[in-house]
Write a protein that holds these residues in place. Structure first.
Motif, PDB file in Angstrom:
ATOM      1  N   GLY A  64       1.202  -0.842   0.057  1.00 36.27           N
ATOM      2  CA  GLY A  64       0.297  -0.197  -0.321  1.00 36.27           C
ATOM      3  C   GLY A  64       1.018   1.098   0.008  1.00 36.27           C
ATOM      4  O   GLY A  64       0.600   2.478   0.692  1.00 36.27           O
ATOM      5  N   VAL A  65       2.146   1.361  -0.196  1.00 37.83           N
ATOM      6  CA  VAL A  65       2.885   2.795  -0.659  1.00 37.83           C
ATOM      7  C   VAL A  65       2.336   3.191  -1.142  1.00 37.83           C
ATOM      8  O   VAL A  65       1.889   2.900  -2.766  1.00 37.83           O
ATOM      9  CB  VAL A  65       4.383   2.160  -0.539  1.00 37.83           C
ATOM     10  CG1 VAL A  65       4.684   1.184   0.189  1.00 37.83           C
ATOM     11  CG2 VAL A  65       4.709   1.452  -2.210  1.00 37.83           C
ATOM     12  N   HIS A  66       2.721   4.693  -1.442  1.00 38.67           N
ATOM     13  CA  HIS A  66       2.205   5.402  -1.697  1.00 38.67           C
ATOM     14  C   HIS A  66       2.150   5.905  -3.421  1.00 38.67           C
ATOM     15  O   HIS A  66       2.303   6.549  -4.366  1.00 38.67           O
ATOM     16  CB  HIS A  66       1.906   6.473  -1.245  1.00 38.67           C
ATOM     17  CG  HIS A  66       1.518   6.691   0.126  1.00 38.67           C
ATOM     18  ND1 HIS A  66       1.786   6.117   1.252  1.00 38.67           N
ATOM     19  CD2 HIS A  66      -0.215   6.724   0.328  1.00 38.67           C
ATOM     20  CE1 HIS A  66       0.202   5.813   2.246  1.00 38.67           C
ATOM     21  NE2 HIS A  66      -0.379   6.119   1.599  1.00 38.67           N
ATOM     22  N   VAL A  67       4.142   5.816  -3.690  1.00 33.07           N
ATOM     23  CA  VAL A  67       4.838   6.441  -4.786  1.00 33.07           C
ATOM     24  C   VAL A  67       6.113   4.903  -4.670  1.00 33.07           C
ATOM     25  O   VAL A  67       6.895   4.811  -3.483  1.00 33.07           O
ATOM     26  CB  VAL A  67       5.290   7.772  -4.580  1.00 33.07           C
ATOM     27  CG1 VAL A  67       5.994   8.011  -3.685  1.00 33.07           C
ATOM     28  CG2 VAL A  67       5.808   8.237  -5.690  1.00 33.07           C
ATOM     29  N   ARG A  68       6.529   4.480  -5.820  1.00 30.49           N
ATOM     30  CA  ARG A  68       7.859   3.866  -5.957  1.00 30.49           C
ATOM     31  C   ARG A  68       9.162   4.550  -6.970  1.00 30.49           C
ATOM     32  O   ARG A  68       7.502   4.123  -8.225  1.00 30.49           O
ATOM     33  CB  ARG A  68       7.116   2.201  -6.168  1.00 30.49           C
ATOM     34  CG  ARG A  68       8.471   1.198  -6.248  1.00 30.49           C
ATOM     35  CD  ARG A  68       7.997   0.102  -6.189  1.00 30.49           C
ATOM     36  NE  ARG A  68       9.887  -0.516  -5.829  1.00 30.49           N
ATOM     37  CZ  ARG A  68       9.403  -1.811  -4.935  1.00 30.49           C
ATOM     38  NH1 ARG A  68       8.582  -2.364  -4.027  1.00 30.49           N
ATOM     39  NH2 ARG A  68      10.703  -1.980  -4.086  1.00 30.49           N
ATOM     40  N   GLN A  69       9.753   4.436  -7.008  1.00 29.80           N
ATOM     41  CA  GLN A  69      10.497   5.122  -8.075  1.00 29.80           C
ATOM     42  C   GLN A  69      11.841   4.603  -7.851  1.00 29.80           C
ATOM     43  O   GLN A  69      12.409   3.653  -7.206  1.00 29.80           O
ATOM     44  CB  GLN A  69      11.132   6.778  -7.743  1.00 29.80           C
ATOM     45  CG  GLN A  69      11.173   7.488  -8.652  1.00 29.80           C
ATOM     46  CD  GLN A  69      11.224   8.794  -8.494  1.00 29.80           C
ATOM     47  OE1 GLN A  69      10.343   9.701  -7.407  1.00 29.80           O
ATOM     48  NE2 GLN A  69      12.445   9.657  -9.187  1.00 29.80           N
ATOM     49  N   ASN A  70      12.124   3.985  -9.775  1.00 28.70           N
ATOM     50  CA  ASN A  70      13.884   3.580  -9.415  1.00 28.70           C
ATOM     51  C   ASN A  70      14.355   4.362 -10.457  1.00 28.70           C
ATOM     52  O   ASN A  70      14.029   4.810 -10.782  1.00 28.70           O
ATOM     53  CB  ASN A  70      13.299   2.023 -10.790  1.00 28.70           C
ATOM     54  CG  ASN A  70      14.905   1.752 -10.429  1.00 28.70           C
ATOM     55  OD1 ASN A  70      15.546   1.543 -10.335  1.00 28.70           O
ATOM     56  ND2 ASN A  70      14.183   0.084 -10.006  1.00 28.70           N
ATOM     57  N   LEU A  71      15.915   4.500  -9.000  1.00 33.91           N
ATOM     58  CA  LEU A  71      16.706   5.429 -10.407  1.00 33.91           C
ATOM     59  C   LEU A  71      17.576   4.641 -11.364  1.00 33.91           C
ATOM     60  O   LEU A  71      18.404   5.792 -12.395  1.00 33.91           O
ATOM     61  CB  LEU A  71      17.147   6.175  -9.767  1.00 33.91           C
ATOM     62  CG  LEU A  71      17.325   7.250  -8.346  1.00 33.91           C
ATOM     63  CD1 LEU A  71      18.201   7.604  -7.254  1.00 33.91           C
ATOM     64  CD2 LEU A  71      16.794   8.506  -9.189  1.00 33.91           C
ATOM     65  N   ALA A  72      16.983   3.202 -11.639  1.00 38.13           N
ATOM     66  CA  ALA A  72      17.678   2.706 -13.198  1.00 38.13           C
ATOM     67  C   ALA A  72      19.459   2.647 -13.110  1.00 38.13           C
ATOM     68  O   ALA A  72      20.230   2.779 -14.215  1.00 38.13           O
ATOM     69  CB  ALA A  72      17.740   3.184 -13.872  1.00 38.13           C
ATOM     70  N   PHE A  73      20.164   3.046 -11.313  1.00 34.91           N
ATOM     71  CA  PHE A  73      21.910   2.936 -11.119  1.00 34.91           C
ATOM     72  C   PHE A  73      22.286   1.701 -11.537  1.00 34.91           C
ATOM     73  O   PHE A  73      21.377   1.027 -11.991  1.00 34.91           O
ATOM     74  CB  PHE A  73      22.319   2.999  -9.799  1.00 34.91           C
ATOM     75  CG  PHE A  73      21.855   4.429  -9.722  1.00 34.91           C
ATOM     76  CD1 PHE A  73      21.519   5.670 -10.080  1.00 34.91           C
ATOM     77  CD2 PHE A  73      21.878   4.890  -8.371  1.00 34.91           C
ATOM     78  CE1 PHE A  73      21.239   7.043  -9.986  1.00 34.91           C
ATOM     79  CE2 PHE A  73      21.854   6.040  -7.361  1.00 34.91           C
ATOM     80  CZ  PHE A  73      21.547   6.813  -8.701  1.00 34.91           C
ATOM     81  N   ALA A  74      23.070   1.087 -12.181  1.00 38.34           N
ATOM     82  CA  ALA A  74      24.126   0.668 -12.799  1.00 38.34           C
ATOM     83  C   ALA A  74      23.895  -1.385 -11.205  1.00 38.34           C
ATOM     84  O   ALA A  74      24.882  -1.147 -10.759  1.00 38.34           O
ATOM     85  CB  ALA A  74      25.536   0.037 -13.155  1.00 38.34           C
ATOM     86  N   ASP A  75      23.511  -2.098 -11.641  1.00 41.88           N
ATOM     87  CA  ASP A  75      23.517  -3.113 -10.502  1.00 41.88           C
ATOM     88  C   ASP A  75      24.817  -3.446 -10.470  1.00 41.88           C
ATOM     89  O   ASP A  75      25.369  -3.514 -11.444  1.00 41.88           O
ATOM     90  CB  ASP A  75      22.106  -4.364 -10.973  1.00 41.88           C
ATOM     91  CG  ASP A  75      22.196  -5.541 -10.334  1.00 41.88           C
ATOM     92  OD1 ASP A  75      22.245  -4.929  -8.977  1.00 41.88           O
ATOM     93  OD2 ASP A  75      21.733  -6.792 -10.188  1.00 41.88           O
ATOM     94  N   GLY A  76      24.954  -3.605  -9.151  1.00 42.78           N
ATOM     95  CA  GLY A  76      26.307  -4.525  -8.898  1.00 42.78           C
ATOM     96  C   GLY A  76      27.912  -3.077  -9.346  1.00 42.78           C
ATOM     97  O   GLY A  76      29.009  -3.208  -8.845  1.00 42.78           O
ATOM     98  N   PHE A  77      27.722  -2.346 -10.330  1.00 45.57           N
ATOM     99  CA  PHE A  77      28.330  -1.432 -10.854  1.00 45.57           C
ATOM    100  C   PHE A  77      28.268   0.172  -9.867  1.00 45.57           C
ATOM    101  O   PHE A  77      29.291   1.246 -10.057  1.00 45.57           O
ATOM    102  CB  PHE A  77      28.811  -1.033 -12.155  1.00 45.57           C
ATOM    103  CG  PHE A  77      28.825  -2.773 -12.489  1.00 45.57           C
ATOM    104  CD1 PHE A  77      30.959  -2.467 -12.079  1.00 45.57           C
ATOM    105  CD2 PHE A  77      28.631  -3.443 -13.168  1.00 45.57           C
ATOM    106  CE1 PHE A  77      31.227  -4.235 -12.237  1.00 45.57           C
ATOM    107  CE2 PHE A  77      28.948  -4.989 -12.875  1.00 45.57           C
ATOM    108  CZ  PHE A  77      30.803  -5.477 -12.719  1.00 45.57           C
ATOM    109  N   PHE A  78      27.138   0.049  -9.317  1.00 44.97           N
ATOM    110  CA  PHE A  78      26.629   1.733  -9.005  1.00 44.97           C
ATOM    111  C   PHE A  78      27.977   2.624  -8.395  1.00 44.97           C
ATOM    112  O   PHE A  78      28.742   1.415  -7.455  1.00 44.97           O
ATOM    113  CB  PHE A  78      25.836   1.949  -8.566  1.00 44.97           C
ATOM    114  CG  PHE A  78      25.168   1.217  -7.154  1.00 44.97           C
ATOM    115  CD1 PHE A  78      25.335   2.043  -6.192  1.00 44.97           C
ATOM    116  CD2 PHE A  78      24.542   0.638  -7.268  1.00 44.97           C
ATOM    117  CE1 PHE A  78      25.167   1.759  -5.013  1.00 44.97           C
ATOM    118  CE2 PHE A  78      24.275  -0.009  -6.264  1.00 44.97           C
ATOM    119  CZ  PHE A  78      24.482   0.608  -4.773  1.00 44.97           C
ATOM    120  N   VAL A  79      27.895   3.757  -8.284  1.00 44.74           N
ATOM    121  CA  VAL A  79      29.429   4.169  -7.346  1.00 44.74           C
ATOM    122  C   VAL A  79      28.589   4.840  -5.904  1.00 44.74           C
ATOM    123  O   VAL A  79      27.773   5.819  -6.754  1.00 44.74           O
ATOM    124  CB  VAL A  79      30.433   4.687  -8.081  1.00 44.74           C
ATOM    125  CG1 VAL A  79      31.178   2.949  -8.659  1.00 44.74           C
ATOM    126  CG2 VAL A  79      29.822   5.375  -8.799  1.00 44.74           C
TER     127      VAL A  79
END
Ligand SMILES: [Zn+2]
Length: 238
Positions: A64-79
């Protein structure tokens, strides 16, 4: 929309398995809650980014969360650098949450402690007004969340704060099982991973039950904090 809580995870499913009970409980009390995923989990052995997007949407609806967002950083490699911090700052300033929940400070998956520090740094920097950011063309105000809590994931870390989630384990487990590609599924023909075993999914429930046992309730979720947790009155502790 202003949020009370923003729960941030390196991968879609981190939040559900670690603090899903806390979120469901606060939502039931009328708090505004959002989830921010840093990556789409595209390096996951099972499933795909597209399947995971769909599962994340279903899990959010269950909680029931009001908002969900995804920043699409690189899985495994974000810094943890300026660019990543600024992306997170923009989301914090947009939703102005009082509380941030984020990844475990130490864990098996390298993205968890990395995400933990990245979010923590972004929370601090977000409060500095000379860091300029904008959202849809308008300048954003500085905002620093009051508290940052680090949830506990794979490793059994010793919690600093424990939240009673009695009555919300069913909802939490339903949200976890929304990630059919990731967790235990007897019919799946995909390779077995550490989190897809029956033992792993069971552990998410019994570890919460065990924390509940230790505080005299049915279930609880644990957190690590960056500063002393403070109460207004000594009677506030259960
Ligand atoms: Zn993860």
């Amino acid at each position: 929309m202003k949020l009370d809580i923003l729960a941030i995870g390196a991968h879609p499913d981190d939040v559900e398995m670690s603090c899903g009970g806390t979120l469901a409980k606060e939502i039931a009390k009328g708090k505004k809650v959002g989830i921010l995923d840093l990556t789409r989990g595209e390096l996951g052995t099972r499933g795909s980014a597209e399947i995971r997007d769909e599962e994340a949407k279903n899990a959010a609806a269950i909680l029931g969360v009001h908002v969900r967002q995804n920043l699409a950083f690189a899985d495994g490699f974000f810094v943890n650098d300026r660019d990543s911090q600024l992306e997170i700052i923009k989301v914090i300033r947009k939703y102005k949450p009082e509380i941030i929940l984020c990844n475990a400070i130490d864990d098996r998956h390298i993205d968890h402690p990395k995400g933990s520090k990245l979010v923590s740094d972004a929370c601090f920097l977000s409060g500095l007004r000379k860091i300029e950011t904008s959202d849809e063309g308008s300048e954003q105000e500085a905002w620093r969340p009051k508290l940052v809590y680090h949830y506990i994931q794979w490793k059994d870390l010793e919690p600093d704060v424990v939240v009673d989630v009695t009555g919300f384990m069913d909802k939490k487990m339903q949200a976890i099982y929304a990630y059919k590609s990731q967790f235990f599924d007897a019919e799946s023909e995909e390779p077995l991973t550490p989190i897809s075993s029956k033992n792993a999914t069971d552990s998410m429930e019994y570890r919460n039950r065990n924390l509940g046992r230790l505080i005299g309730t049915e279930a609880a979720e644990g957190y690590n904090v960056e500063r002393y947790p403070a109460v207004d009155s000594i009677f506030d502790l259960i």
